[in-house]
Design a protein around this motif. Structure first.
Motif, PDB file in Angstrom:
ATOM      1  N   ASP A 289       0.506  -1.285  -0.053  1.00 41.86           N
ATOM      2  CA  ASP A 289      -0.091  -0.460  -0.138  1.00 41.86           C
ATOM      3  C   ASP A 289       0.788   1.286   0.223  1.00 41.86           C
ATOM      4  OD1 ASP A 289      -2.811  -0.808  -0.218  1.00 41.86           O
ATOM      5  OD2 ASP A 289      -3.112  -0.850   2.337  1.00 41.86           O
ATOM      6  N   HIS A 290       2.611   1.086  -0.177  1.00 37.41           N
ATOM      7  CA  HIS A 290       3.051   2.180  -0.552  1.00 37.41           C
ATOM      8  C   HIS A 290       3.736   1.993  -1.375  1.00 37.41           C
ATOM      9  CE1 HIS A 290       4.923  -0.525   2.804  1.00 37.41           C
ATOM     10  NE2 HIS A 290       5.688  -0.356   1.873  1.00 37.41           N
ATOM     11  N   ILE A 291       4.995   3.573  -1.888  1.00 37.87           N
ATOM     12  CA  ILE A 291       5.693   3.003  -2.922  1.00 37.87           C
ATOM     13  C   ILE A 291       7.204   2.760  -2.720  1.00 37.87           C
ATOM     14  CG2 ILE A 291       4.472   4.966  -4.434  1.00 37.87           C
ATOM     15  CD1 ILE A 291       6.433   7.081  -3.943  1.00 37.87           C
ATOM     16  N   TYR A 292       8.006   2.431  -3.365  1.00 36.88           N
ATOM     17  CA  TYR A 292       9.348   1.864  -3.061  1.00 36.88           C
ATOM     18  C   TYR A 292      10.417   3.050  -4.099  1.00 36.88           C
ATOM     19  CZ  TYR A 292       7.431  -1.952  -0.900  1.00 36.88           C
ATOM     20  OH  TYR A 292       6.464  -3.074   0.273  1.00 36.88           O
ATOM     21  N   GLU A 293      11.276   3.260  -3.515  1.00 36.98           N
ATOM     22  CA  GLU A 293      12.421   4.347  -4.099  1.00 36.98           C
ATOM     23  C   GLU A 293      14.148   3.179  -4.606  1.00 36.98           C
ATOM     24  OE1 GLU A 293      15.732   7.821  -3.921  1.00 36.98           O
ATOM     25  OE2 GLU A 293      14.311   7.677  -2.841  1.00 36.98           O
ATOM     26  N   PHE A 294      14.140   3.647  -5.836  1.00 40.68           N
ATOM     27  CA  PHE A 294      15.400   2.809  -5.782  1.00 40.68           C
ATOM     28  C   PHE A 294      16.702   3.700  -6.396  1.00 40.68           C
ATOM     29  CE2 PHE A 294      18.852   0.619  -9.042  1.00 40.68           C
ATOM     30  CZ  PHE A 294      19.214  -0.630  -7.900  1.00 40.68           C
ATOM     31  N   ASP A 295      16.833   3.987  -5.344  1.00 45.06           N
ATOM     32  CA  ASP A 295      18.346   4.804  -6.245  1.00 45.06           C
ATOM     33  C   ASP A 295      19.179   4.848  -6.882  1.00 45.06           C
ATOM     34  OD1 ASP A 295      21.245   5.547  -5.161  1.00 45.06           O
ATOM     35  OD2 ASP A 295      19.836   7.217  -3.409  1.00 45.06           O
ATOM     36  N   LYS A 296      19.402   4.549  -8.032  1.00 42.24           N
ATOM     37  CA  LYS A 296      20.393   4.166  -9.191  1.00 42.24           C
ATOM     38  C   LYS A 296      22.031   4.061  -8.745  1.00 42.24           C
ATOM     39  CE  LYS A 296      21.675   8.845 -11.689  1.00 42.24           C
ATOM     40  NZ  LYS A 296      22.832   8.657 -11.583  1.00 42.24           N
ATOM     41  N   ASP A 297      23.025   4.877  -7.570  1.00 37.76           N
ATOM     42  CA  ASP A 297      24.076   5.291  -6.935  1.00 37.76           C
ATOM     43  C   ASP A 297      24.477   4.364  -5.952  1.00 37.76           C
ATOM     44  OD1 ASP A 297      24.987   7.372  -9.201  1.00 37.76           O
ATOM     45  OD2 ASP A 297      23.754   8.365  -7.877  1.00 37.76           O
ATOM     46  N   LYS A 298      23.301   4.257  -5.164  1.00 39.34           N
ATOM     47  CA  LYS A 298      23.198   3.325  -3.877  1.00 39.34           C
ATOM     48  C   LYS A 298      23.156   2.032  -4.001  1.00 39.34           C
ATOM     49  CE  LYS A 298      22.776   6.464  -0.245  1.00 39.34           C
ATOM     50  NZ  LYS A 298      21.609   6.880   0.901  1.00 39.34           N
ATOM     51  N   LYS A 299      22.347   1.702  -5.650  1.00 39.60           N
ATOM     52  CA  LYS A 299      21.625   0.436  -5.555  1.00 39.60           C
ATOM     53  C   LYS A 299      20.952   0.162  -4.686  1.00 39.60           C
ATOM     54  CE  LYS A 299      25.525  -0.340  -9.785  1.00 39.60           C
ATOM     55  NZ  LYS A 299      24.101   0.532 -10.393  1.00 39.60           N
ATOM     56  N   THR A 300      19.792   0.232  -3.843  1.00 41.18           N
ATOM     57  CA  THR A 300      18.894   0.236  -2.936  1.00 41.18           C
ATOM     58  C   THR A 300      17.404   0.154  -3.531  1.00 41.18           C
ATOM     59  OG1 THR A 300      18.889   2.279  -1.840  1.00 41.18           O
ATOM     60  CG2 THR A 300      21.305   0.286  -1.039  1.00 41.18           C
ATOM     61  N   LEU A 301      16.977  -0.562  -2.473  1.00 39.54           N
ATOM     62  CA  LEU A 301      15.655  -0.745  -2.870  1.00 39.54           C
ATOM     63  C   LEU A 301      15.263  -0.231  -1.935  1.00 39.54           C
ATOM     64  CD1 LEU A 301      12.721  -0.971  -4.831  1.00 39.54           C
ATOM     65  CD2 LEU A 301      12.771  -3.286  -3.491  1.00 39.54           C
ATOM     66  N   ASP A 302      14.156   0.695  -1.001  1.00 39.28           N
ATOM     67  CA  ASP A 302      13.028   1.229  -0.401  1.00 39.28           C
ATOM     68  C   ASP A 302      12.074   1.512   0.104  1.00 39.28           C
ATOM     69  OD1 ASP A 302      16.401   1.024   2.534  1.00 39.28           O
ATOM     70  OD2 ASP A 302      17.105   1.958   0.158  1.00 39.28           O
ATOM     71  N   THR A 303      11.316   1.561   0.803  1.00 42.61           N
ATOM     72  CA  THR A 303      10.279   1.458   1.217  1.00 42.61           C
ATOM     73  C   THR A 303      10.208   3.374   1.679  1.00 42.61           C
ATOM     74  OG1 THR A 303       9.124   0.001   1.843  1.00 42.61           O
ATOM     75  CG2 THR A 303       8.627   2.456   2.595  1.00 42.61           C
TER      76      THR A 303
END
Length: 316
Positions: A289-303
């Motif tokens: 029920d919420h979105i995530y972000e993929f950081d292109k530099d850190k290569k991490t997936l987080d809420t």
């Protein structure tokens, strides 16, 4: 006739509607815990010597009965559908599951919401992915309606003598090989153009919204378990990006710069996800029920915490 009476009637009479080769088969109807703790009643019919059998869920057939179909019509429909769901590939037997050497090339990933699947996760090995969980399944064959799978349980993994880490690495690789990832501009999908922006030679042209899934569009949210695919998406669009989990079958991708230009805040995107889940996605197919972000530099997936604000307000 209520649902329980309907189930009993199906169990007692369904063999009368099956082909002659099912005459001495055993009928079983039992509850199966599906995604997001949805319990569904499944019908399986076991003939002598058969190890793998289809399981047909009865909810939609009960709905047909409630809408006016007779039990004869409903049971005839069930029998017809059950026969269609029989495995096309007869090479898969019990050894294809119990033997790791035979099963290993067919183990794939399944991504679910960890919070909503605690019961399943107690029985199955899994890998944490932010607030999601990656489970594993064996693809045992195909039917005219898609894949036939068997879950990897704790007991099965133990009998194989492998670790969760080994299982995860293998399943991620298999999933991409068997069901290649696909990134498409939503505009192209709407006009019926087949494209995959992850393939060489296809250029990114400031697409605001993209669909990330796999080629057969079933269980496509499993791509979230593959960091290489997520990194390739950021390379294609040249930006970090937000992920809107539209269902277990696909996710939506919005480059952060595009979201900023269009004044689409994480809080608004989170509200959009919740609205779509409530109005258009069945409980069994919801991912988050919420979105995530993929950081292109850190290569991490987080809420994205801001996208959960309304949910927190409702829980107070």
């Amino acid at each position: 006739m209520d649902y329980r009476e309907f189930i009993n009637e199906v169990e007692n009479t369904i063999l009368d509607y099956m082909p002659p080769e099912y005459e001495n088969a055993e009928v079983r109807i039992d509850g199966t815990m599906k995604n997001n703790s949805v319990m569904r009643q499944g019908l399986s019919i076991h003939r002598e010597g058969e190890v793998l059998t289809p399981k047909l869920y009865l909810d939609e057939f009960f709905q047909s009965y409630e809408e006016g179909d007779s039990m004869k019509e409903v049971c005839s429909h069930i029998a017809k559908e059950y026969t269609k769901h029989s495995l096309d590939d007869k090479t898969f037997g019990v050894e294809s599951i119990l033997s790791f050497e035979k099963a290993k090339d067919n183990i794939t990933t399944k991504v679910v919401a960890a919070k909503n699947n605690r019961s399943l996760l107690r029985e199955r090995p899994s890998t944490k992915l932010d607030d999601l969980a990656v489970m594993y399944q064996i693809e045992v064959g195909t039917t005219p309606f898609g894949r036939a799978t068997a879950p990897v349980t704790n007991e099965l993994m133990k009998s194989w003598g492998v670790t969760v880490s080994e299982l995860h690495h293998l399943a991620v690789e298999n999933t991409e090989r068997i069901h290649p990832s696909k990134l498409s501009a939503i505009e192209s999908i709407l006009v019926g153009i087949e494209e995959n922006m992850l393939e060489e030679g296809i250029t990114y042209q400031q697409c605001v919204l993209m669909v990330l899934t796999n080629e057969d569009k079933v269980g496509g949210a499993g791509v979230l378990a593959n960091p290489q695919v997520l990194s390739k998406v950021s390379e294609v669009i040249g930006d970090s990006y937000y992920i809107l989990p539209s269902s277990v079958h696909e996710v939506l991708v919005i480059p952060k710069e595009c979201a900023y230009i269009m004044d689409m805040t994480p809080k608004e995107l989170g509200a959009m996800v919740r609205d779509v889940n409530a109005e258009e996605v069945s409980k069994e197919e919801r991912l988050s029920d919420h979105i995530y972000e993929f950081d292109k530099d850190k290569k991490t997936l987080d809420t994205v915490k801001e996208s959960k604000e309304k949910t927190k307000d409702l829980e107070r």
